[in-house]
Motif scaffolding. Structure first.
Motif: not given
Lengths: 213, 213
Positions: A36-48, A52-66
């Motif tokens: 799934a794309s960041l778009e999809t994830i952000a939408a699910e979270a109700g954000l744009s 996302v880049y305000g909280h995680f530097v990367n897509r990978d950083e997000l997954l890493l934290e997950l």
DNA sequence: GATAACTTGCACAATGCTGTGCAAGTTATT
DNA sequence: AATAACTTGCACAGCATTGTGCAAGTTATC
């Protein structure tokens, strides 16, 4: 006290909430669609997507934290799991994994792709270790099959547990039954016939279903 | 005789070979990496990406042909599989699937993504049917466990067989042992303890390993 | 050896994704 | 109410991929 001399304001509370919402959304969405794309994830979270880049530097950083937080959940849930009977131990592991099903599936899914793979594998290492320990003991004391090598058997056990979790995602099971099924299948892989496996489970209260906290 | 009045020359022989090479390459490459690009596939076949479009109108057309031909292989290999004992039948299915491991894995991998999914599922339908038949019979005559529903058990059997095929891809097994393992695990899922399962296999020559043709 | 069949390389458009800058909003905190 | 913290939308660059057109090669077949 501040490192910086400029007066700085405390971070907003909702920021942390949004961050958490993103992680949760990612867990949910990636369970459905691993790519799934960041778009999809952000939408699910109700954000744009942008935020996302305000909280995680990367897509990978997000997954890493997950992955790391997921691994922590699992590790904690497996903590202090020690029973003299390796069979009970193995069934208990299966039981706990069932309770953490969402995290486990998400990690399994992520573990396949890209540079996260090795990190995920490392994060799940503790789980693998106690599985192997139980199997080593079980093969030694004759309570588990010895026609397959320890390594192979360990991988089969891991994959079978995962298989049940995946299966229950596509064809949902009542929690109670899923819990029983994971244990049943795990005991089956290590050598038990279905009646013996069920009897074993029934004979040990530790393996009873308890409503998740 | 020609539909067209213009003199036309027979297609070159090597074209057909290249087409086959592409399909083979796709099978190999996709087994490694389910989302491999056409570039990668063409390279594996010793051709350029551009020439792929000389043989297939689409990426999807290529995969479609892969799946259908794979399904045909499997169907043929399962053809005329009828044994009075449903357990033997089930083990035989597992045995045959092992012989077609590459096609099966490739299809399983493709079945997950995109618009091919439904087609792949349809192509594999015959396999599913005979699995269910065997299980229905086995549950009726008491030779297979009855604590799980027919549907659930069928899916567990399918997935378990696939699990072994995947496992053997990552950690290769001698063909002889892999063959035995798929059957062993399949019998295990339908309820048998490891000794009983192995005895059963040993007692039935039909299940012996034979060098693949 | 003539020629149709096939391959190739290049250029190009289109798509869908990630990541960044910035200006303009909104909202929690003080 | 002031203001820092956060969100948003838009534009843009970059990347990898698919699919196409075309001109120039190579090679099997006649």
């Amino acid at each position: 006290m501040n490192t910086e001399s400029v007066a700085t304001r405390a971070p907003r509370r909702d920021a942390a909430e949004n961050r958490a919402a993103l992680l949760l959304a990612a867990k949910v969405v990636l369970n459905r669609d691993p790519s799934a794309s960041l778009e999809t994830i952000a939408a699910e979270a109700g954000l744009s997507r942008r935020s996302v880049y305000g909280h995680f530097v990367n897509r990978d950083e997000l997954l890493l934290e997950l992955v790391t937080s997921g691994a922590r959940r699992v590790a904690i849930s497996l903590e202090g799991l020690s029973h003299p009977d390796p069979l009970v131990r193995l069934a208990l592991i299966a039981s706990r994994l069932w309770q953490e099903i969402e995290s486990v599936r998400m990690m399994a899914v992520i573990a396949i792709r890209g540079p996260l793979a090795s990190h995920t594998a490392a994060a799940l290492d503790p789980v693998r270790r106690i599985v192997r320990e139980a199997i080593t003991d079980g093969q030694r004391d004759g309570s588990m099959r010895n026609d397959l090598g320890r390594e192979l058997l360990a991988r089969l056990v891991e994959d079978t547990a995962l298989l049940v979790l995946e299966e229950s995602a596509e064809h949902p099971l009542p929690a109670r039954e899923g819990h029983n099924l994971v244990m049943l299948m795990t005991l089956g892989v290590v050598g038990y016939g279905w009646r013996d496996a069920q009897n074993f489970i029934d004979a040990h209260h530790e393996l009873d279903w308890t409503i998740p906290s």
